[in-house]
Design a protein around this motif. Structure first.
Motif, short mmCIF file in Angstrom:
data_model
loop_
_atom_site.label_atom_id
_atom_site.label_comp_id
_atom_site.label_asym_id
_atom_site.label_seq_id
_atom_site.Cartn_x
_atom_site.Cartn_y
_atom_site.Cartn_z
N TYR A 66 0.84 -1.21 0.00
CA TYR A 66 0.00 0.00 0.00
C TYR A 66 0.87 1.26 0.00
CZ TYR A 66 -2.85 3.83 1.68
OH TYR A 66 -3.45 5.06 1.80
N GLU A 125 1.07 4.38 -2.58
CA GLU A 125 1.02 5.79 -2.20
C GLU A 125 2.23 6.56 -2.75
OE1 GLU A 125 -1.38 7.78 -0.09
OE2 GLU A 125 -2.28 6.25 -1.35
N LEU A 156 -5.33 6.18 6.27
CA LEU A 156 -6.58 6.48 5.58
C LEU A 156 -7.42 7.53 6.30
CD1 LEU A 156 -7.70 2.91 4.40
CD2 LEU A 156 -6.51 4.67 3.09
N THR A 157 -7.20 7.71 7.61
CA THR A 157 -8.00 8.70 8.34
C THR A 157 -7.20 9.96 8.66
OG1 THR A 157 -7.38 7.83 10.53
CG2 THR A 157 -9.33 6.86 9.45
N LYS A 184 -17.16 6.23 6.12
CA LYS A 184 -16.19 6.92 5.28
C LYS A 184 -14.90 6.11 5.16
CE LYS A 184 -13.64 11.30 4.93
NZ LYS A 184 -13.39 12.62 5.58
N LEU A 185 -14.44 5.57 6.27
CA LEU A 185 -13.22 4.76 6.25
C LEU A 185 -13.46 3.44 5.51
CD1 LEU A 185 -10.35 4.10 6.98
CD2 LEU A 185 -11.09 3.58 9.31
N GLU A 206 -15.39 2.91 3.00
CA GLU A 206 -15.36 3.17 1.56
C GLU A 206 -13.93 3.29 1.05
OE1 GLU A 206 -17.88 3.12 -0.68
OE2 GLU A 206 -19.00 2.35 1.05
N LYS A 207 -13.06 3.89 1.83
CA LYS A 207 -11.65 3.99 1.43
C LYS A 207 -11.01 2.61 1.39
CE LYS A 207 -10.72 8.72 2.98
NZ LYS A 207 -9.88 9.57 3.87
N LYS A 246 -11.93 0.80 -1.70
CA LYS A 246 -11.30 1.34 -2.90
C LYS A 246 -9.97 0.65 -3.18
CE LYS A 246 -9.23 5.61 -4.70
NZ LYS A 246 -8.97 7.05 -4.41
N TYR A 247 -9.21 0.36 -2.13
CA TYR A 247 -7.85 -0.15 -2.32
C TYR A 247 -7.71 -1.66 -2.15
CZ TYR A 247 -6.46 4.76 -1.84
OH TYR A 247 -6.32 6.11 -2.02
#
Length: 494
Positions: free
Chosen positions: A277, A281, A337-338, A362-363, A365-366, A369-370
């Motif tokens: 990850y 990034e 992520l937060t 919200k977290l 959904e992130k 995504k990954y």
């Protein structure tokens, strides 16, 4: 580059302080203040480099206070031909047109932990000097199988260090246990813990955070540090091999520059896939991260539901290095992520108090995504080993098989046939009995005789470090209860 705790960003540390300390005193994990981006032509620049040069290029971005010469010396010592049996260090084996296996087990202990644990002792020794630390580092390690031997081998007779490894009694393979209990070196210790890996890992964290024990050690001239992946010096070298693998595929014209790839990683403590990850990034073209679990599928469920719940049955599987229900490095991802240490601290307090937590929508959904998460049981693991060998003539271990199963599930579910890199985390000879059973053998030899049996079955030689275990003296037989791990520390320090 400054480092902060995942639970408190007020205090900041240098890289040397982060590596020396291992774990933040508030219980959080030390992590970079930001993730640097790869320069625009970086992948093109480093594709022709040797692995050692790639390691220097990437690690320097996070270790500003270390000179290029220092890192070059460290990389040459860590990844030289006397340590790794492949000049590529972490070679990429193409299984078929769009599936590539990143072999991370060519080092001295035949597991992926060597990729970081041959580097960490150099980083720690230099960090002790840079921080003007006068005490000796007492390095505590909890292992589910591979980290222990990798850490012991890496820190063997390293000045100003003592290292103690805890492993779950009856929770590692025969070869893994033999590797640890026969370890040579005057500064090493090994103890079995009555319990599972989570018990050992929790016990180590409690020792780190116990002020009375820390005071006792300080009085003897020692301080605690870690070689587990809670130490940033363990995670950082792992970023290198994902970027290196991508560069190899470009160099060999298996992919085009900037072509997105999927990366599939078998993981229990989440450190190995976390490194992927971070590579994403930094700008590595990664389309999807695929998290592979065995029957202890707490990560799979978390990625599907957003609820992390360790309150479940613990299984001893044929992929024991992944038999984990508390994935420590997940905390670093939650912070990444937060960006909110209070939110992360709240989740960790819930985990400690109730064994579970539910992340915000919200977290969640992130995360979706990954990451994609998949798991398989031992039967599917063996089916995968057999299929890989029969179809491709390629022999893999039980953990790598879990990853190939996850990749197949992902492709079947999504139809995504993008090029994929599968992290192969151990030599199949570390898990001879399970691999032989997968290949149809019924009368399986015991102990190290199974090495010869697997070699005869496949025509492949057993790795030299494993064959050399024959006749070695068993040095460590201590067994401790999970609430008496401090006794092993006191025994090591005399």
């Amino acid at each position: 580059m400054r480092y902060i705790s995942t639970r408190d960003i007020a205090s900041q540390y240098s890289a040397a302080q982060a590596i020396t300390q291992g774990l933040a005193q508030d219980g959080g994990l030390l992590t970079p203040y930001y993730i640097p981006k790869l320069p625009g032509k970086a992948l093109e620049d480093i594709k022709a480099m040797a692995y050692q040069q790639r390691a220097v290029y990437i690690m320097k971005m996070f270790l500003e206070e270390f000179s290029v010469k220092e890192l070059t010396d460290f990389a040459n010592a860590a990844y030289g031909p006397d340590k790794f049996d492949s000049p590529a260090v972490a070679p990429v084996h193409t299984v078929d047109g769009n599936t590539h296996c990143l072999e991370l087990w060519h080092g001295p202990t035949c597991a992926f932990k060597d990729m970081a644990l041959q580097m960490l002792p150099h980083l720690l020794s230099a960090s002790l000097v840079k921080t003007e630390e006068e005490k000796t580092a007492c390095i505590l390690v909890a292992t589910s199988g591979d980290t222990g031997k990798g850490a012991l081998e890496g820190f063997k007779d390293v000045p100003r260090t003592k290292i103690l490894v805890f492993y779950p009694k009856d929770g590692v393979s025969q070869v893994q246990e033999l590797q640890m209990v026969t370890q040579e070196g005057g500064n090493v210790g090994v103890a079995a813990v009555v319990g599972n890996f989570d018990d050992a890992q929790t016990g180590v964290k409690k020792l780190f955070s116990d002020p009375a024990v820390r005071k006792e050690l300080a009085g003897q001239g020692y301080f605690f540090s870690s070689a587990n992946s809670i130490n940033w010096g363990r995670v950082l070298p792992q970023l290198v091999y994902y970027i290196s693998a991508y560069c190899d595929l470009i160099r060999d014209e298996k992919i085009t520059p900037d072509q997105p790839v999927n990366i599939c990683v078998p993981t229990g403590n989440f450190g190995n896939i976390l490194a992927a990850y971070y590579a994403l990034e930094m700008g590595l073209p990664i389309k999807q991260l695929i998290c592979a679990s065995n029957r202890n599928n707490v990560l799979t469920d978390f990625l599907h539901t957003g609820t992390y719940d360790r309150n479940r049955t613990f299984y001893n599987t044929m992929s024991p290095s992944m038999d984990i229900l508390i994935s420590s490095n997940l905390e670093r991802l939650l912070f990444a992520l937060t960006g909110d240490p209070a939110e992360v601290k709240g989740y960790m307090e819930q985990l400690a108090g109730t064994g579970r937590y539910q992340v915000s929508e919200k977290l969640r959904e992130k995360l979706k995504k990954y990451f994609k998460g998949y798991s398989c049981d031992d039967h599917t693991t063996q089916q995968t080993i057999r299929a890989m060998y029969n179809k491709h003539g390629y022999l893999i271990d039980t953990h790598t098989a879990v990853a190939f199963s996850a990749l197949e599930q992902y492709r079947n579910e999504t139809g995504d046939q993008a090029p994929a890199i599968v992290a192969s985390t151990a030599s199949p000879f570390k898990f001879c009995s399970s691999v032989l059973e997968a290949l149809g053998e019924t009368n399986i030899a015991s102990g190290l005789d199974a090495l010869d049996q697997l070699s005869a079955k496949t025509g492949q030689p057993a790795p030299a470090p494993l064959a050399a275990l024959r006749g070695k003296e068993i040095r460590f037989t201590q067994v401790v209860e999970k609430d008496r791990m401090v006794d092993a520390v006191r025994s090591l320090l005399g």
